[in-house]
Write a protein that holds these residues in place. Sequence first.
Motif, PDB file in Angstrom:
ATOM      1  N   VAL A 112       0.633  -1.186  -0.146  1.00  0.00           N
ATOM      2  CA  VAL A 112      -0.149  -0.171  -0.142  1.00  0.00           C
ATOM      3  C   VAL A 112       0.922   1.241  -0.129  1.00  0.00           C
ATOM      4  O   VAL A 112       0.658   2.152  -0.733  1.00  0.00           O
ATOM      5  N   GLU A 113       1.922   1.108   0.823  1.00  0.00           N
ATOM      6  CA  GLU A 113       2.900   2.288   0.721  1.00  0.00           C
ATOM      7  C   GLU A 113       3.564   2.882  -0.451  1.00  0.00           C
ATOM      8  O   GLU A 113       3.787   3.740  -0.631  1.00  0.00           O
ATOM      9  N   ILE A 114       3.828   1.725  -1.185  1.00  0.00           N
ATOM     10  CA  ILE A 114       4.656   2.067  -2.406  1.00  0.00           C
ATOM     11  C   ILE A 114       3.963   1.718  -3.722  1.00  0.00           C
ATOM     12  O   ILE A 114       4.470   2.125  -4.850  1.00  0.00           O
ATOM     13  N   CYS A 115       2.638   1.588  -3.718  1.00  0.00           N
ATOM     14  CA  CYS A 115       1.732   1.704  -4.938  1.00  0.00           C
ATOM     15  C   CYS A 115       0.471   2.629  -4.558  1.00  0.00           C
ATOM     16  O   CYS A 115      -0.575   2.202  -4.193  1.00  0.00           O
ATOM     17  N   PRO A 116       0.822   3.825  -5.198  1.00  0.00           N
ATOM     18  CA  PRO A 116       0.125   5.097  -4.694  1.00  0.00           C
ATOM     19  C   PRO A 116      -1.620   4.630  -5.275  1.00  0.00           C
ATOM     20  O   PRO A 116      -2.560   4.961  -4.792  1.00  0.00           O
ATOM     21  N   ILE A 117      -1.799   4.158  -6.741  1.00  0.00           N
ATOM     22  CA  ILE A 117      -2.975   3.926  -7.088  1.00  0.00           C
ATOM     23  C   ILE A 117      -3.820   2.750  -6.517  1.00  0.00           C
ATOM     24  O   ILE A 117      -4.892   2.939  -6.162  1.00  0.00           O
ATOM     25  N   PHE A 118      -2.885   1.864  -5.876  1.00  0.00           N
ATOM     26  CA  PHE A 118      -3.777   0.770  -5.054  1.00  0.00           C
ATOM     27  C   PHE A 118      -4.140   1.584  -3.706  1.00  0.00           C
ATOM     28  O   PHE A 118      -5.247   1.314  -3.089  1.00  0.00           O
ATOM     29  N   GLN A 119      -3.166   2.332  -3.071  1.00  0.00           N
ATOM     30  CA  GLN A 119      -3.522   3.016  -1.760  1.00  0.00           C
ATOM     31  C   GLN A 119      -4.475   3.828  -1.946  1.00  0.00           C
ATOM     32  O   GLN A 119      -5.524   4.088  -0.774  1.00  0.00           O
ATOM     33  N   ASP A 120      -4.821   4.654  -3.146  1.00  0.00           N
ATOM     34  CA  ASP A 120      -5.923   5.411  -3.380  1.00  0.00           C
ATOM     35  C   ASP A 120      -7.058   5.032  -3.767  1.00  0.00           C
ATOM     36  O   ASP A 120      -8.180   5.716  -3.912  1.00  0.00           O
ATOM     37  N   SER A 121      -7.142   3.773  -4.315  1.00  0.00           N
ATOM     38  CA  SER A 121      -8.311   3.050  -4.895  1.00  0.00           C
ATOM     39  C   SER A 121      -9.230   2.714  -3.642  1.00  0.00           C
ATOM     40  O   SER A 121      -8.979   2.963  -2.454  1.00  0.00           O
ATOM     41  N   ASP A 122     -10.320   2.595  -3.968  1.00  0.00           N
ATOM     42  CA  ASP A 122     -11.540   1.983  -2.939  1.00  0.00           C
ATOM     43  C   ASP A 122     -11.120   0.559  -2.657  1.00  0.00           C
ATOM     44  O   ASP A 122     -11.885  -0.311  -3.296  1.00  0.00           O
ATOM     45  N   ARG A 123     -10.585   0.238  -1.471  1.00  0.00           N
ATOM     46  CA  ARG A 123     -10.115  -1.048  -1.297  1.00  0.00           C
ATOM     47  C   ARG A 123     -10.994  -1.923  -0.486  1.00  0.00           C
ATOM     48  O   ARG A 123     -11.618  -1.264   0.214  1.00  0.00           O
ATOM     49  N   TYR A 124     -11.226  -3.272  -0.899  1.00  0.00           N
ATOM     50  CA  TYR A 124     -12.303  -3.981  -0.241  1.00  0.00           C
ATOM     51  C   TYR A 124     -11.326  -5.281   0.265  1.00  0.00           C
ATOM     52  O   TYR A 124     -10.844  -5.676  -0.676  1.00  0.00           O
ATOM     53  N   ASN A 125     -11.354  -5.723   1.431  1.00  0.00           N
ATOM     54  CA  ASN A 125     -10.546  -6.696   2.008  1.00  0.00           C
ATOM     55  C   ASN A 125     -11.488  -7.869   2.351  1.00  0.00           C
ATOM     56  O   ASN A 125     -11.820  -8.046   3.607  1.00  0.00           O
ATOM     57  N   VAL A 126     -11.824  -8.557   1.295  1.00  0.00           N
ATOM     58  CA  VAL A 126     -12.901  -9.782   1.437  1.00  0.00           C
ATOM     59  C   VAL A 126     -12.380 -10.800   0.662  1.00  0.00           C
ATOM     60  O   VAL A 126     -11.819 -10.673  -0.178  1.00  0.00           O
TER      61      VAL A 126
END
Length: 376
Positions: A122-136
Amino acid sequence: MDLKKMLEMRAQKLAALKALIEKAKAEERAMNQDEITSFEALETEIRELDKTIAALEKTRELTESEPQVPVEEEKRSVEERDYEAFDALIRSEETRAGELTKGENGAVIPTTIANKIIEKVVEICPIFQDSDRYNVKGTLSIPYYDESTSDITMEYADEFTDGESKTGKFKSINLTGFLGRAISDVSISLINDSSFDVVGFVVRRMAGSIARFIEKELLKGTPNKIDGLSKGVQELKTAGANFTADEIIDLQELIPDAYQANAYFIMSRKTRTAVRKLKDGQGNYLLNKDANSRWGYTLFGHDVYTSENMDDVKAGATVMYYGDYTGLATKISENINIKVLTEVKARQHAVEVLGFVELDAKVQNAQKIAKLVIKG
């Protein structure tokens, strides 16, 4: 022993004792021998219960006053224990690795270490960090309101006249899961160096490998796999074989003002170099160095992020994204599966660390993101 149960038993014994006395008083007589025997037995039982209740209450007081381990300190101790066990596993110190030594050729690492890898991703991948993430896990269906079909309208009305109802439609996107794999080899020579932080090395290597994979899939996608931004975003095609400053402005204007605050550009380094050479009508460069920006440059007041996964300028290539990337929905399984394989690369004097991650990503709000495509 339960304090509540003891108190209930005492109340029952006391009620039975009082009943013996009340019966004799009601009949205006002395208690007979059987009643006296029962009274004395109940009295003895009540006194014993009182002692037990007093002991339970004292124990509860002592327990409540016992120093509690702070949650953060307890969490840290678990992480430290897992860190040490994982370090021992990689170094093949089975006694110190404890429960992690499962199977003949590998072991699943602790959740705390896997979480560190994801946090690093998450720290080194900005687009993943800023996307709407779902941990399911499993399939995730995300509903969204499509106003492009027909929007709700408001208009002046006259009494006793009918109006026409208009409304958009609710649609949904489904995020499933596609399995990705990352492999990292660790030199046994490094492992044998007791001063070398082997766990930190593995976390960084695995996170870097997973981040590169995720960023590529989010930006480009793969046919019949993850869509990422390859489908569903607004598109602007250039008029010629390269882009102009006006076309960058047109790209930016595709995003409604409501979503501009958190928007930024994504492009390759070569594309950024081309943008740096663009000037306005007064001869001022459009791209500015900005120490307060996220990545050191701003374009029309918005940050610029460069990615090795973006295409350089060529016919048909997507050379630039602009937008608020919460318009992209990403789903990643809660548990990243990492294994340490000690025998597979033994002949190469290396230990193999193997990681699997389940991921999917689709655009959930096309209004938030636009792409610039070179005329093909």
